[in-house]
Design an enzyme around this catalytic site. Structure first.
Site, short mmCIF file in Angstrom:
data_model
loop_
_atom_site.label_atom_id
_atom_site.label_comp_id
_atom_site.label_asym_id
_atom_site.label_seq_id
_atom_site.Cartn_x
_atom_site.Cartn_y
_atom_site.Cartn_z
N ASP A 350 0.84 -1.20 0.00
CA ASP A 350 0.00 0.00 0.00
C ASP A 350 0.87 1.25 0.00
O ASP A 350 1.83 1.34 0.75
CB ASP A 350 -0.91 0.00 1.22
CG ASP A 350 -1.88 -1.17 1.19
OD1 ASP A 350 -2.79 -1.13 0.35
OD2 ASP A 350 -1.72 -2.11 1.99
N THR A 351 0.48 2.22 -0.82
CA THR A 351 1.29 3.41 -1.08
C THR A 351 0.36 4.51 -1.57
O THR A 351 -0.74 4.23 -2.02
CB THR A 351 2.33 3.08 -2.19
OG1 THR A 351 3.23 2.08 -1.70
CG2 THR A 351 3.14 4.29 -2.59
N VAL A 352 0.82 5.76 -1.53
CA VAL A 352 0.13 6.81 -2.26
C VAL A 352 1.12 7.45 -3.22
O VAL A 352 2.27 7.68 -2.90
CB VAL A 352 -0.48 7.91 -1.34
CG1 VAL A 352 -1.52 7.29 -0.42
CG2 VAL A 352 0.58 8.65 -0.55
N SER A 369 4.93 6.32 1.45
CA SER A 369 4.42 4.99 1.75
C SER A 369 4.79 4.49 3.14
O SER A 369 5.81 4.89 3.70
CB SER A 369 4.97 4.00 0.71
OG SER A 369 4.58 2.68 0.98
#
Length: 529
Positions: A350-352, A369
């Site tokens: 999961d990351t942006v 992240s």
């Protein structure tokens, strides 16, 4: 318009500035900063801070940050590596003596020192125009007053509830009565808000020294971590020279190792021999060539990519035409390569990712992240800092370039991208999703340059990933393509969640306009003015 265009989102167009993120509220925060006179750097950090609040499992101030920056559209790209290091006192020998056989996702030994705050502060000081506290205002307000939880966030937050249940402090701050918030619920993070406000007022030292650092080290030490206050105080981000390759007349820039951006570039080099422009972009042969190129590139990644401060990384060899030709020659159009090593880290984390371009055409490609959802699931209670688990990117194999050592950066999956044409930056871009990201970069670039898709079509296009000894396919991939892949020896599985999520902004220097795309796999949007 091509007949393979998926119905749905259109591209977004503007003149003065644009931000593309996975949450509209973050994009709005960035635009508000631009309207107030800030530049793309100010706006990107404002958006990232907001995402640390409203997507708390995807990113946080306890994580890391990588950035590519074009100043006024220049093709001379600035790179910043804001990834943290392992505690100085950790070693393979100490871990083995303690009975640790693997750096698991929940282990305190997978916690590397957070690098994001130092990177944000350095970017603001060197390239921004506003004070850190000013760009933190939208995030601090949302954490204090509350934000409405978006549907995709609610889904994954609930899915990850068991991951944080192992830490009472994390569970207390990220559930209510033992439940994750539902879509549309209002959620507040008052402890995190206090930390954001303090760091905004006093700068990066307030995070890496003093009460916040003491709170973080106390929690980690209580769980057996080797972290010290000196490790936190010594944290520094580093400017790096981006690496690049040329594909169809454009230069694609990535952060060098310890990042895995070199994997995306190696994929593109291999695919330059594949004649993708002559293939059905959704057909079995195109997907087969993509997946075989990915398997070859990730095999090289897992053998070589590590912290260059601890040994020579053969970057020139990995990006050479000779290696690309040798690897491309191994791809049989009719059969899966049987003898490749299984991908070391096959899970999508999961990351942006976000990108901002301003009126002066400063362009920022920005990724932040915690790695796995809610990182390692360990939270420092007094500061609200959720720790990343980037240390799980190390291996426990003596002599391997990516073996765990004190003060070392692990192999890192987060990678911002920047496309340059004729000496000018024309597209900051990124595709989230842990190990998937290198495939996502190559898929986006080839969709646009080989298949003529616009930026939104290229993001919409169905995705595949060679997760282990099988291919994870999104449901939109046709039955004909699936059968074609099976006929070539691939085992097929459907993904539980879609692969990653991406954002990109295309800069048209001649017409003076911006064109944005935002991945429908997330809740976000491209917003311009």
């Amino acid at each position: 318009m091509r007949d393979f265009h998926l119905p749905g989102r259109s591209t977004v167009h503007s003149v003065n500035g644009m931000c593309a993120t996975s949450q509209p509220v973050a994009a709005e925060a960035a635009i508000s900063i631009l309207r107030a006179g800030g530049n793309a750097v100010d706006a990107a950090i404002a958006a990232s801070a907001v995402l640390c609040v409203v997507e708390p499992y995807n990113t946080g101030i306890g994580g890391d940050c990588f950035v590519l920056l074009s100043k006024k559209g220049s093709g001379d790209i600035v790179g910043l590596n804001g990834s943290g290091r392992s505690p100085k006192a950790i070693s393979l020998e100490k871990l083995k003596s303690a009975g640790v056989t693997a750096l698991t996702l929940n282990s305190v030994h997978s916690v590397t020192v957070p690098g994001a705050i130092d990177a944000w502060a350095r970017l603001i000081a060197d390239h921004g125009t506003m004070e850190l506290g000013r760009v933190f205002e939208p995030a601090t307000r949302l954490a204090e007053e509350g934000f409405a939880v978006a549907p995709r966030i609610s889904l994954e937050w609930n899915f990850l509830k068991g991951h944080i249940a192992k830490d009472a402090d994390a569970f207390a701050q990220y559930t209510v009565d033992g439940k994750a918030p539902a879509a549309g619920d209002k959620y507040r993070l008052p402890v995190l808000a206090r930390t954001l406000r303090l760091v905004g007022e006093k700068g990066r030292d307030a995070f890496y020294e003093g009460t916040i650092a003491e709170d973080m080290v106390r929690k980690l030490n209580a769980l057996g971590g080797f972290h010290t206050l000196e490790d936190f105080a010594a944290t520094r981000s580093d400017y790096v020279t981006p690496i690049k390759t040329s594909y169809r007349g454009r230069d694609i820039h990535e952060i060098p190792p310890n990042g895995q951006g070199i994997t995306a570039l190696l994929m593109l080099n291999i695919l330059s021999h594949a004649g993708l422009d002559e293939l059905d972009p959704r057909g079995a042969l195109r997907l087969h060539r993509d997946m075989e190129a990915a398997r070859l590139a990730y095999d090289m990644r897992d053998k070589h990519v590590a912290d260059p401060s601890f040994g020579d990384i053969p970057v020139d060899h990995l990006l050479s035409d000779k290696l690309a030709a040798e690897l491309a020659a191994r791809i049989d159009p009719d059969r899966r390569i049987p003898d490749l090593t299984t991908l070391r880290d096959p899970l999508n984390r999961d990351t942006v990712y976000l990108t901002v371009v301003d009126k002066d055409r400063n362009a920022v490609s920005f990724i932040n992240s915690l790695f796995f959802g809610f990182g390692c699931g360990i939270l420092a209670p007094g500061s609200g800092v959720m720790f990343q688990n980037r240390g799980s990117g190390f291996v426990m194999e003596e002599g391997h370039p990516n073996c765990v050592e004190g003060g070392k950066r692990p192999l890192h999956t987060i990678i911002p991208g920047m496309m340059v044409e004729n000496g000018r930056a024309v597209m900051p871009f990124g595709v989230m999703g842990g190990a998937y990201q290198a495939v996502g970069h190559a898929h986006l670039v080839t969709n646009m340059l080989d298949h003529g898709m616009d930026v939104q079509e290229a993001l919409d296009s169905p995705r595949a990933f060679p997760a282990a000894n099988w291919l994870d396919l999104e449901p939109a991939i046709s039955s004909e393509a699936r059968e074609g892949l099976r006929a070539r020896g691939h085992e097929i599985r459907d993904t539980f969640l879609p692969h990653g999520g991406g954002q990109a902004i295309l800069i048209d220097h001649e017409r003076g306009t911006l064109t944005g795309g935002s991945d429908p796999r997330k809740d976000g949007a491209a917003v311009g003015y």
